[in-house]
Design an enzyme around this catalytic site. Structure first.
Site, short mmCIF file in Angstrom:
data_model
loop_
_atom_site.label_atom_id
_atom_site.label_comp_id
_atom_site.label_asym_id
_atom_site.label_seq_id
_atom_site.Cartn_x
_atom_site.Cartn_y
_atom_site.Cartn_z
N ASP A 1 -0.28 -15.04 5.27
CA ASP A 1 -0.45 -14.21 4.08
C ASP A 1 -1.60 -13.21 4.27
O ASP A 1 -2.36 -13.29 5.25
CB ASP A 1 -0.76 -15.14 2.89
CG ASP A 1 -0.74 -14.41 1.56
OD1 ASP A 1 -0.07 -13.37 1.46
OD2 ASP A 1 -1.40 -14.89 0.61
N GLU A 51 -1.73 -7.61 5.69
CA GLU A 51 -1.36 -6.17 5.73
C GLU A 51 -2.25 -5.37 6.68
O GLU A 51 -1.75 -4.37 7.22
CB GLU A 51 -1.41 -5.59 4.31
CG GLU A 51 -0.30 -6.10 3.42
CD GLU A 51 -0.43 -7.58 3.06
OE1 GLU A 51 -1.58 -8.04 2.90
OE2 GLU A 51 0.60 -8.25 2.97
N ASP A 109 3.93 -10.72 -4.05
CA ASP A 109 3.56 -11.06 -5.43
C ASP A 109 4.39 -10.31 -6.46
O ASP A 109 3.93 -9.34 -7.08
CB ASP A 109 2.07 -10.81 -5.64
CG ASP A 109 1.23 -11.68 -4.71
OD1 ASP A 109 1.81 -12.62 -4.11
OD2 ASP A 109 0.03 -11.43 -4.59
C1 GLC Z 1 -1.45 -13.91 -2.27
C2 GLC Z 1 -0.06 -14.39 -1.92
C3 GLC Z 1 0.34 -15.49 -2.86
C4 GLC Z 1 -0.68 -16.62 -2.78
C5 GLC Z 1 -2.07 -16.10 -3.09
C6 GLC Z 1 -3.15 -17.15 -2.88
O1 GLC Z 1 -1.48 -13.31 -3.50
O2 GLC Z 1 0.85 -13.33 -1.95
O3 GLC Z 1 1.63 -15.96 -2.54
O4 GLC Z 1 -0.34 -17.63 -3.68
O5 GLC Z 1 -2.36 -15.00 -2.25
O6 GLC Z 1 -3.18 -17.57 -1.58
#
Ligand code: GLC
Length: 763
Positions: free
Chosen positions: A403, A406, A477
């Site tokens: 995650d 980017e 998200d």
């Molecule tokens: C980001 C991710 C989400 C995750 C959050 C906390 O927003 O896209 O899926 O729950 O981070 O890690």
């Protein structure tokens, strides 16, 4: 920009052109794939691995002041200014460079823009700053598809987008130009022709699909090479196959990954996770995976566990494993700045982190506070990060969720001039930004492959073209709003057309509060999307299946169970997809490109060729206008047969998602299980929908790479004139079916099966 065409030189399948003010080349990759290139040869592709060139006969000749490169299927005209026009071998124009006047929008003066910005508006401040643009003429009948992970509707005509991986927490509405992934590939569908263009450039790029003008569309970039692939084909599936031939096919995933995944930010303790697992089993919601968000870590430090809440993670994972649960853990790229924390110390000592142009380690803020960013483009860093996965696999973690890659920070984009590495070359963030997440996923994939040995299960938020070789993806998200359920269909369809076969959205929506009705309608859609995960943010209303009482739970269970019944069908699609490069989830336009009714069909999709899903995506709706393409279809729920080629209204009360099966389909199914592999499956169960059809079913261990050495069984099922034949045409896996069970027209026939060819009359 290039000036007059002066001369050319043919070097096998590469033709070099000299212009008055520069040079360029055309490379014949295959008879139907042509590369157009000008620039710096030392910038290697981040999407294409290995030499894709196939032997193809090609010639160059002069025609009316242009040079023509001919292959068996195409004629490519090259003229002054490096104008490139593509024709088929019958001289029908497919795609021509635009030579008319541009209709660029007037740039509003900066003071006015500043005023708009002050009020919080996003402004179009970048008009006309591209390093180069490729402008192609539009005939008027083009529809555009692909472009990876974009908002809005299926057909991208009249919209403009940017390729710049962006963590955008605001609602992803139609005008948002860039989300987390950049896949600079699109398909142009015209009345009689179809082709694709893959712009292999990692810098920030721009795609205007006829928004600026009805006369042309264009793609452009801030920097890098003029480097695009023209992909021709007789059908849209040929074009998708051409693109995935270039950028890679997705390996078959482990079978359990096709099950249901339960997640939430955050399950904060061992007690909570164990209770969740128990509840899932108690409520008989089939489930294979539990995802652990950032709270399992110690102070959000990657490759650590919070020992005060997860005392012995290995024991927890092992116990969960006995109940059929696999645990997937999140990992972010940001490494906490903390002396004594081994990941930080090692990286610092070895120079693994990104630096400023002045040579200082660059820091920014993410979950752990101040962080540094690994320079994944450096091969030692890639290996180091792969090796880090061992920490997880040793504990029994079965998948990794990458995650914030980017790469994201709490202060917006990282500066473009930071120093990154690409192989042995020092370069900058501007060039590596869009591939950062891709490289992280690749490192994760390699690590899981090395230390777990099974087919790696990686989910990423950010990536570039070709990521399908290493990772699955989710759309980041989203919000618990109906608009995002509606958008999920075209978004996943376009990602699928862009090579990413294993994709999904956060079922129920991630940010803000879902409603019982939205959750139901989302699971009815989500259970058919390839990656099936319910995930939500910590501050929003709970949305686990039981959160809204018995009725919702019952409906939720019905659709998760339906998914589990159909897992062998999904698995077969992935299995054949590794060979064909075709996706699992498909917009109808992929299979019925000549049908005008499906070019803008945003609220239906196919799973493979057999299943057509028409989910309800509007609040309060209890019926749906369904369109079925020509041919005979069966209503999955009633088994009524319907002649397609028309639209009709289907009643769809809250527990019903309209589903149709194409006549001649053969769907392999499983008996109900709590998780994949719970039961020994000794029966090949086939759900048969009368008509004519052929189906390939695959059987293997569902987790190792042995299928690549032939350790699998392949069954060919043929349905014609009410006769079904089933035969094992590849015999490589020791475990065989002992029974064959056929369901058709409300009847069931079960017979012993010893892999010999068998013929059954269905009457
Ligand atoms: C980001 C991710 C989400 C995750 C959050 C906390 O927003 O896209 O899926 O729950 O981070 O890690």
């Amino acid at each position: 920009m290039f000036g007059n065409l002066l001369s050319y030189e043919k070097d096998g399948q590469v033709i070099h052109f000299q212009f008055a003010k520069g040079s360029g080349q055309i490379e014949v990759i295959t008879n139907t794939i042509i590369r157009v290139f000008s620039g710096d040869e030392t910038i290697h592709s981040q999407a294409i691995e290995g030499d894709k060139r196939q032997e193809a006969v090609c010639s160059v000749s002069h025609v009316n002041g242009s040079l023509v490169v001919r292959t068996k299927s195409l004629a490519v005209y090259i003229s002054d200014d490096f104008k490139v026009d593509f024709y088929d071998n019958q001289n029908h124009s497919l795609c021509l460079d635009y030579r008319g006047v541009r209709h660029q929008r007037t740039v509003v003066n900066t003071e006015e823009l500043a005023l708009m910005e002050k009020e919080g508006h996003a402004v179009n401040s970048n008009v006309g700053i591209h390093k180069f643009e490729v402008v192609k003429a539009m005939d008027g009948d083009e529809s555009f598809y692909g472009l990876g992970d974009k908002t809005g509707f299926l057909n991208k005509r009249h919209y403009a987008y940017e390729m710049w991986n962006t963590d955008n927490p605001s609602p992803h509405v139609d005008w948002v130009k860039a989300l987390y992934k950049s896949i600079p590939f699109f398909i142009t569908l015209k009345k009689n022709y179809v082709y694709g263009i893959f712009f292999d450039n990692t810098y920030k790029s721009y795609f205007d699909m006829g928004k600026e003008s009805e006369d042309y569309f264009y793609f452009a970039s801030d920097n890098g090479n003029l480097n695009y692939y023209f992909i021709a084909g007789d059908t849209m599936t040929d074009v998708v196959s051409g693109y995935t031939y270039l950028t890679g096919h997705m390996p078959v995933p482990q079978e359990w990954t096709l099950g249901y995944h339960q997640s939430r930010w955050s399950y904060k303790s061992e007690t909570e996770v164990r209770a969740l697992a128990q509840k899932i089993r108690d409520e008989h919601i089939p489930c294979d995976a539990i995802h652990m968000d950032i709270d399992y870590m110690d102070s959000f430090k990657v490759f650590t566990w919070d020992k005060s809440h997860f005392n012995k993670p290995q024991n927890m994972l092992s116990d969960l494993g006995k109940e059929g649960f696999k645990v997937v853990t999140i990992i972010d790229p940001g490494v906490k700045v903390e002396k004594g924390y081994s990941v930080y110390d090692e990286g610092l000592e070895n120079g693994y982190f990104i630096t400023t142009p002045e040579g200082n380690i660059y820091t920014n803020t993410v979950w752990p506070g101040e962080v540094v960013y690994p320079d994944f483009g450096k091969s030692e860093v890639l290996t180091w990060w792969s090796d880090k996965q061992k920490f997880l696999t040793d504990l029994g973690v079965r998948g990794v969720w990458d995650d914030m890659n980017e790469p994201s920070s709490f202060n917006g984009d990282l500066p473009q001039n930071l120093i990154f590495t690409d192989g042995n070359q020092k370069t900058d963030h501007a060039r590596m930004h869009n591939v950062y997440g891709q490289l992280m996923s690749k490192a994760t994939y390699e690590g899981l492959k090395k230390y777990d040995g099974r087919r790696p299960f990686v989910i990423t938020r950010a990536c570039f073209a070709g990521a399908q070789k290493y990772t699955t993806a989710w759309t980041g998200d989203n919000h618990s709003i109906w608009a995002h359920l509606q958008m999920a269909i075209p978004q996943l369809c376009n990602l699928s057309l862009s090579g990413m076969s294993f994709v999904g959205t956060d079922v129920g929506g991630f940010v803000c509060d879902t409603t019982p009705e939205l959750l139901i309608r989302w699971v009815q859609f989500g259970c058919f999307s390839p990656l099936f995960r319910n995930h939500s943010a910590m501050d929003c209303i709970r949305q686990e299946p039981w959160s809204f009482g018995e009725e919702v739970l019952g409906i939720y269970r019905k659709y998760v169970q339906l998914r589990y019944k159909l897992i062998p069908y999904y698995y077969d699609l992935f299995f054949s997809g590794e060979k064909t490069g075709l996706p699992v989830m498909r917009p109808l336009v992929l299979q019925y490109s000549q049908d005008e009714n499906v070019k803008n069909l945003n609220d239906e999709f196919l799973v493979g060729e057999s299943l057509l899903i028409a989910p309800i995506v509007e609040q309060g709706a209890v019926r749906k206008l369904v369109y079925l393409p020509k041919g005979t279809w069966y209503d999955y729920w009633t088994r009524d047969s319907i002649e397609g080629g028309c639209a009709f209204v289907r009643e769809a009360p809250i527990d019903t998602c309209p589903v149709y099966v194409k006549a001649g389909s053969i769907l392999p199914t499983w008996p109900m299980q709590d998780y994949v592999g719970q039961k020994k499956i000794d029966t090949l169960e086939l759900d048969v929908y009368l008509g004519n059809g052929i189906y390939h079913h695959f059987q293997d261990d569902g987790e190792s790479f042995s299928y690549r050495d032939g350790v699998y069984n392949e069954y060919l099922c043929t349905l014609a004139n009410q006769k079904l034949t089933v035969e094992c045409i590849h015999n490589g896996y020791f475990l065989y079916y002992e029974w064959l069970c056929i369901h058709f027209e409300g009847k069931t026939v079960t017979i012993p099966f010893n892999q010999e060819k068998i013929e059954i009359t269905l009457s």
